[in-house]
Design a protein around this motif. Structure first.
Motif, PDB file in Angstrom:
ATOM      1  N   LEU A  84     -24.045  21.123  -9.469  1.00 29.99           N
ATOM      2  CA  LEU A  84     -25.311  21.068  -9.213  1.00 29.99           C
ATOM      3  C   LEU A  84     -25.798  22.277  -8.151  1.00 29.99           C
ATOM      4  O   LEU A  84     -27.065  22.661  -8.023  1.00 29.99           O
ATOM      5  CB  LEU A  84     -25.801  19.859  -7.992  1.00 29.99           C
ATOM      6  CG  LEU A  84     -25.152  18.350  -8.607  1.00 29.99           C
ATOM      7  CD1 LEU A  84     -25.460  17.175  -7.681  1.00 29.99           C
ATOM      8  CD2 LEU A  84     -26.349  18.205  -9.842  1.00 29.99           C
ATOM      9  N   SER A 134     -30.865  22.489  -9.564  1.00 29.05           N
ATOM     10  CA  SER A 134     -31.333  21.337  -9.902  1.00 29.05           C
ATOM     11  C   SER A 134     -32.435  20.904  -9.468  1.00 29.05           C
ATOM     12  O   SER A 134     -32.704  20.941  -7.995  1.00 29.05           O
ATOM     13  CB  SER A 134     -30.222  20.094  -9.660  1.00 29.05           C
ATOM     14  OG  SER A 134     -30.608  18.873 -10.097  1.00 29.05           O
ATOM     15  N   VAL A 191     -31.418  14.599  -9.414  1.00 33.51           N
ATOM     16  CA  VAL A 191     -30.259  14.091  -9.874  1.00 33.51           C
ATOM     17  C   VAL A 191     -30.466  12.436 -10.258  1.00 33.51           C
ATOM     18  O   VAL A 191     -31.113  11.922  -9.139  1.00 33.51           O
ATOM     19  CB  VAL A 191     -29.038  14.191  -8.672  1.00 33.51           C
ATOM     20  CG1 VAL A 191     -27.746  13.580  -9.293  1.00 33.51           C
ATOM     21  CG2 VAL A 191     -28.628  15.655  -8.705  1.00 33.51           C
ATOM     22  N   ALA A 237     -25.716  14.841  -4.321  1.00 31.34           N
ATOM     23  CA  ALA A 237     -27.153  15.027  -4.324  1.00 31.34           C
ATOM     24  C   ALA A 237     -27.773  15.042  -3.030  1.00 31.34           C
ATOM     25  O   ALA A 237     -28.755  15.709  -2.456  1.00 31.34           O
ATOM     26  CB  ALA A 237     -28.063  13.995  -5.232  1.00 31.34           C
ATOM     27  N   ARG A 258     -26.772  17.971  -0.875  1.00 33.26           N
ATOM     28  CA  ARG A 258     -27.477  19.254  -1.125  1.00 33.26           C
ATOM     29  C   ARG A 258     -29.104  18.967  -1.027  1.00 33.26           C
ATOM     30  O   ARG A 258     -29.577  19.992  -1.352  1.00 33.26           O
ATOM     31  CB  ARG A 258     -27.140  19.429  -2.765  1.00 33.26           C
ATOM     32  CG  ARG A 258     -25.861  20.267  -3.068  1.00 33.26           C
ATOM     33  CD  ARG A 258     -25.670  20.925  -3.986  1.00 33.26           C
ATOM     34  NE  ARG A 258     -24.549  21.830  -3.735  1.00 33.26           N
ATOM     35  CZ  ARG A 258     -24.557  23.217  -3.282  1.00 33.26           C
ATOM     36  NH1 ARG A 258     -25.680  23.635  -2.970  1.00 33.26           N
ATOM     37  NH2 ARG A 258     -23.610  23.866  -3.251  1.00 33.26           N
ATOM     38  N   LEU A 270     -31.130  17.015  -2.631  1.00 36.50           N
ATOM     39  CA  LEU A 270     -31.736  17.163  -3.946  1.00 36.50           C
ATOM     40  C   LEU A 270     -32.341  15.603  -4.030  1.00 36.50           C
ATOM     41  O   LEU A 270     -31.595  14.542  -3.660  1.00 36.50           O
ATOM     42  CB  LEU A 270     -30.754  17.292  -5.171  1.00 36.50           C
ATOM     43  CG  LEU A 270     -30.211  18.604  -5.045  1.00 36.50           C
ATOM     44  CD1 LEU A 270     -29.164  18.778  -6.228  1.00 36.50           C
ATOM     45  CD2 LEU A 270     -31.317  19.727  -5.484  1.00 36.50           C
ATOM     46  N   LEU A 315     -32.780  12.218  -5.286  1.00 37.45           N
ATOM     47  CA  LEU A 315     -31.971  11.503  -6.256  1.00 37.45           C
ATOM     48  C   LEU A 315     -32.633  10.181  -6.639  1.00 37.45           C
ATOM     49  O   LEU A 315     -33.416   9.524  -5.999  1.00 37.45           O
ATOM     50  CB  LEU A 315     -31.122  10.715  -4.982  1.00 37.45           C
ATOM     51  CG  LEU A 315     -29.995   9.384  -5.867  1.00 37.45           C
ATOM     52  CD1 LEU A 315     -29.228  10.141  -6.945  1.00 37.45           C
ATOM     53  CD2 LEU A 315     -29.124   9.084  -4.822  1.00 37.45           C
TER      54      LEU A 315
END
Length: 391
Positions: free
Chosen positions: A85, A89, A92, A108, A111, A113, A115
């Motif tokens: 990742l 990205s 995710v 995720a 980080r 990110l 989800l």
């Protein structure tokens, strides 16, 4: 401009099967580039399942497992998935409730990110059954930014847990997309034993009973009771042919073969590739199974299921009349099976309450909408499902 990447995390065969329709639709839309990440939880089975859709993993987390314990899997997978990742990205996607899905969600989240939880909102209400899946999916429910729910029941469960309505999309279950797609192109079996069964069923001289009992909760004494029921059902109805794909665990396989060694008209096989399983399912008169996926797939083919579990998080099939929750009691299993085979149990007229074959397209559009690249999709209408014409 480069197309944003969405990582699709898959660790087990069911995840791969249910993620494939989403990958297909993401690629078709062209707004996002799906990257299928195999976590190494069940590498051979994931590869086999993706192959049914013409896919191979785009990234692979290579693990060195020794104990097979959950702690070992989490400890090895988290840093390897984090490395994947870290390359970049936009979002995710974690599917369902496996350990791979949970680790995907955690990495995720760490980080920061977005989800997406595919098949969100399933709940049994019991942390011990299924274990550890019930806890995994509840934790993912806390972490997810977008919940792709398969049914209205799942939507209600998420709302009851305080998930904002605008973060929930009712899309249907992608396993229906997968089963319809694969069954439409499935070829007859090559195993001579299954060829014989298929010939008898196709000629109308036999009825197929498909049996799958793979969950750990079914191993040991419950499986003995289930196998005793299988033997009794086959002996009670001379036109019934039974196909039982056994779990690959050597002890379980030995238990199955020992119990059914003298049972007539019964074929025990290795785990079937997904196209072969769909082929058998589409031709079955009855299924005995503890599989969640089969509970969702069977209604598309008009096949009733006796659920070999005490509780199920897929009550829609029970409420619609396609499934009956019977556990592993031998006498009850035999009675319920004979009731279905003899026509005493009425079959529902409606189609599949879990989906209409368009969940992947809705999910792909919902993810694009989350990232500001598309409008929100029209939602799934469970009151107007579609049934396959496969036979």
């Amino acid at each position: 401009m480069s197309v944003p990447v969405v990582h699709l995390v898959v660790g087990t065969r069911p995840e791969a099967i249910k993620m494939a329709p989403l990958a297909i639709e993401l690629r078709r839309a062209g707004l996002l580039r799906p990257v299928l990440v195999a976590t190494g939880q069940h590498p051979a089975m994931v590869g086999q399942a993706l192959a049914a859709f013409g896919y191979v993993p785009d990234a692979v987390c290579r693990l060195e497992r020794a104990s097979g314990e959950q702690a070992e899997l989490v400890a090895q997978l988290a840093p390897k998935l984090d490395t994947v990742l870290a390359r970049g990205s936009a979002a995710v996607v974690a599917q369902g409730d496996t350990t791979s899905a949970l680790v995907g969600g955690l990495v995720a989240f760490w980080r920061r990110l977005p989800l997406v939880h595919l098949e969100a909102g399933l709940r049994s209400g019991d942390l011990a059954a299924p274990f550890p899946e019930e806890a995994n999916r509840r934790l993912l429910g806390v972490l997810a930014d977008l919940h792709l729910a398969p049914t209205r029941r799942a939507v209600r469960a998420l709302l009851a847990e305080g998930v904002p309505a605008e973060r929930i999309m009712l899309v249907g279950n992608t396993v229906v997309d997968a089963a319809l797609r694969v069954a439409a192109g499935a070829r007859p079996p090559r195993d001579p034993r299954l060829v014989e069964v298929d010939r008898e069923v196709g000629a109308g001289r036999a009825r197929l009973m498909l049996v799958t009992a793979h969950r750990r909760e079914s191993w040991g004494p419950p499986l003995d009771r289930i196998l005793a029921a299988v033997d009794a059902i086959v002996r009670a109805r001379g036109d019934v042919r039974c196909v039982l794909p056994a779990h690959p665990n050597p002890a379980v396989r030995e238990q199955v073969e020992r119990a059914l060694a003298g049972t007539p008209r019964t074929v025990v096989t290795d785990p079937l590739p997904y196209p072969e399983l769909c082929y058998q399912l589409a031709r079955a008169a009855l299924v005995l199974s503890d599989s969640g996926g089969i509970q969702e797939e069977a209604p598309s083919f008009g096949v009733p299921v006796l659920v070999l579990r005490e509780v199920t998080e897929r009550m829609e099939a029970v409420q619609a009349g396609w499934a009956r929750l019977v556990g592993s009691d031998t006498d009850r299993l035999v009675a319920e099976a004979l009731g279905v085979l003899d026509g005493a149990t009425r079959r529902p007229a409606a189609g599949n309450p879990f989906g209409d074959g368009r969940a992947g397209a809705r999910g792909a559009q919902a993810i694009a909408a989350l990232l500001g690249l598309a409008p929100a999709p029209e939602l799934f209408e469970p009151d107007r499902p579609v049934m396959s014409t496969a036979s």
